[in-house]
Design a protein around this motif. Sequence first.
Motif, PDB file in Angstrom:
ATOM      1  N   ASP A  26       0.814  -1.216   0.000  1.00 30.54           N
ATOM      2  CA  ASP A  26       0.000   0.000   0.000  1.00 30.54           C
ATOM      3  C   ASP A  26       0.846   1.264   0.000  1.00 30.54           C
ATOM      4  O   ASP A  26       0.436   2.286   0.568  1.00 30.54           O
ATOM      5  CB  ASP A  26      -0.939   0.020   1.216  1.00 30.54           C
ATOM      6  CG  ASP A  26      -1.899  -1.160   1.200  1.00 30.54           C
ATOM      7  OD1 ASP A  26      -2.218  -1.665   2.276  1.00 30.54           O
ATOM      8  OD2 ASP A  26      -2.312  -1.565   0.095  1.00 30.54           O
ATOM      9  N   PHE A  27       2.020   1.209  -0.626  1.00 28.81           N
ATOM     10  CA  PHE A  27       2.866   2.391  -0.712  1.00 28.81           C
ATOM     11  C   PHE A  27       3.715   2.263  -1.961  1.00 28.81           C
ATOM     12  O   PHE A  27       4.331   1.236  -2.195  1.00 28.81           O
ATOM     13  CB  PHE A  27       3.768   2.510   0.523  1.00 28.81           C
ATOM     14  CG  PHE A  27       4.455   3.834   0.636  1.00 28.81           C
ATOM     15  CD1 PHE A  27       5.735   4.009   0.126  1.00 28.81           C
ATOM     16  CD2 PHE A  27       3.829   4.910   1.222  1.00 28.81           C
ATOM     17  CE1 PHE A  27       6.370   5.232   0.207  1.00 28.81           C
ATOM     18  CE2 PHE A  27       4.455   6.144   1.315  1.00 28.81           C
ATOM     19  CZ  PHE A  27       5.724   6.304   0.804  1.00 28.81           C
ATOM     20  N   ASN A  28       3.748   3.326  -2.761  1.00 31.31           N
ATOM     21  CA  ASN A  28       4.450   3.297  -4.035  1.00 31.31           C
ATOM     22  C   ASN A  28       5.935   3.608  -3.842  1.00 31.31           C
ATOM     23  O   ASN A  28       6.336   4.776  -3.753  1.00 31.31           O
ATOM     24  CB  ASN A  28       3.823   4.302  -5.003  1.00 31.31           C
ATOM     25  CG  ASN A  28       4.494   4.290  -6.360  1.00 31.31           C
ATOM     26  OD1 ASN A  28       5.201   3.341  -6.694  1.00 31.31           O
ATOM     27  ND2 ASN A  28       4.286   5.338  -7.123  1.00 31.31           N
ATOM     28  N   LEU A  29       6.752   2.578  -3.816  1.00 36.63           N
ATOM     29  CA  LEU A  29       8.191   2.777  -3.631  1.00 36.63           C
ATOM     30  C   LEU A  29       8.825   3.500  -4.807  1.00 36.63           C
ATOM     31  O   LEU A  29       9.836   4.177  -4.650  1.00 36.63           O
ATOM     32  CB  LEU A  29       8.881   1.422  -3.442  1.00 36.63           C
ATOM     33  CG  LEU A  29       8.589   0.668  -2.148  1.00 36.63           C
ATOM     34  CD1 LEU A  29       9.343  -0.651  -2.144  1.00 36.63           C
ATOM     35  CD2 LEU A  29       8.948   1.495  -0.925  1.00 36.63           C
ATOM     36  N   GLY A  77       9.047  -1.560 -10.857  1.00 30.87           N
ATOM     37  CA  GLY A  77       7.860  -0.761 -10.574  1.00 30.87           C
ATOM     38  C   GLY A  77       6.587  -1.579 -10.542  1.00 30.87           C
ATOM     39  O   GLY A  77       5.674  -1.282  -9.779  1.00 30.87           O
ATOM     40  N   ILE A  78       6.532  -2.602 -11.362  1.00 28.76           N
ATOM     41  CA  ILE A  78       5.322  -3.425 -11.411  1.00 28.76           C
ATOM     42  C   ILE A  78       5.155  -4.204 -10.115  1.00 28.76           C
ATOM     43  O   ILE A  78       4.060  -4.306  -9.563  1.00 28.76           O
ATOM     44  CB  ILE A  78       5.358  -4.360 -12.627  1.00 28.76           C
ATOM     45  CG1 ILE A  78       5.338  -3.533 -13.915  1.00 28.76           C
ATOM     46  CG2 ILE A  78       4.212  -5.357 -12.578  1.00 28.76           C
ATOM     47  CD1 ILE A  78       5.497  -4.338 -15.166  1.00 28.76           C
ATOM     48  N   LYS A  79       6.254  -4.744  -9.639  1.00 31.65           N
ATOM     49  CA  LYS A  79       6.205  -5.513  -8.390  1.00 31.65           C
ATOM     50  C   LYS A  79       6.353  -4.613  -7.157  1.00 31.65           C
ATOM     51  O   LYS A  79       6.264  -5.100  -6.029  1.00 31.65           O
ATOM     52  CB  LYS A  79       7.302  -6.577  -8.389  1.00 31.65           C
ATOM     53  CG  LYS A  79       7.115  -7.653  -9.455  1.00 31.65           C
ATOM     54  CD  LYS A  79       8.174  -8.717  -9.355  1.00 31.65           C
ATOM     55  CE  LYS A  79       7.942  -9.809 -10.382  1.00 31.65           C
ATOM     56  NZ  LYS A  79       8.974 -10.873 -10.312  1.00 31.65           N
ATOM     57  N   ASN A  80       6.603  -3.315  -7.385  1.00 34.81           N
ATOM     58  CA  ASN A  80       6.786  -2.382  -6.273  1.00 34.81           C
ATOM     59  C   ASN A  80       7.853  -2.893  -5.313  1.00 34.81           C
ATOM     60  O   ASN A  80       7.659  -2.941  -4.094  1.00 34.81           O
ATOM     61  CB  ASN A  80       5.464  -2.144  -5.529  1.00 34.81           C
ATOM     62  CG  ASN A  80       5.504  -0.929  -4.629  1.00 34.81           C
ATOM     63  OD1 ASN A  80       6.152   0.065  -4.943  1.00 34.81           O
ATOM     64  ND2 ASN A  80       4.806  -1.010  -3.508  1.00 34.81           N
TER      65      ASN A  80
END
Length: 118
Positions: A26-29, A77-80
């Motif tokens: 729940d957080f965009n790294l 980015g897809i797997k964060n």
Amino acid sequence: QVHLVESGGGLVQPGGSLRLSCEASDFNLEAYAIAWFRQAPGQGREGREGVSCIPTKGDSTYYKDSVKGRFTISRDGIKNTVYLQMNSLKSEDTAVYYCNFPAKLVPWGQGTQVTVSS
């Protein structure tokens, strides 16, 4: 509150490899610079910039001199997820490894233990 989770550590012989992962639900790294830090037995956590840092975009990745040419930081980015590929491991790389935001630290995760030993 961001909850960082590190994984991928283990016991490896000198010269071996490991890939560490840093995730946050729940957080965009991808929107932030991420650094890997480590804490060797009996020592404090290394440096403000850690052993390696990956920016959001534009700037170059950072590596501590002692890991240059051996460690590679990357993000998916897809797997964060942010990774730290560690090759040619040495005994002095033995530590608990953590990820965090170098610009503004959040509560530390549990880390992942890396032990390099024959």
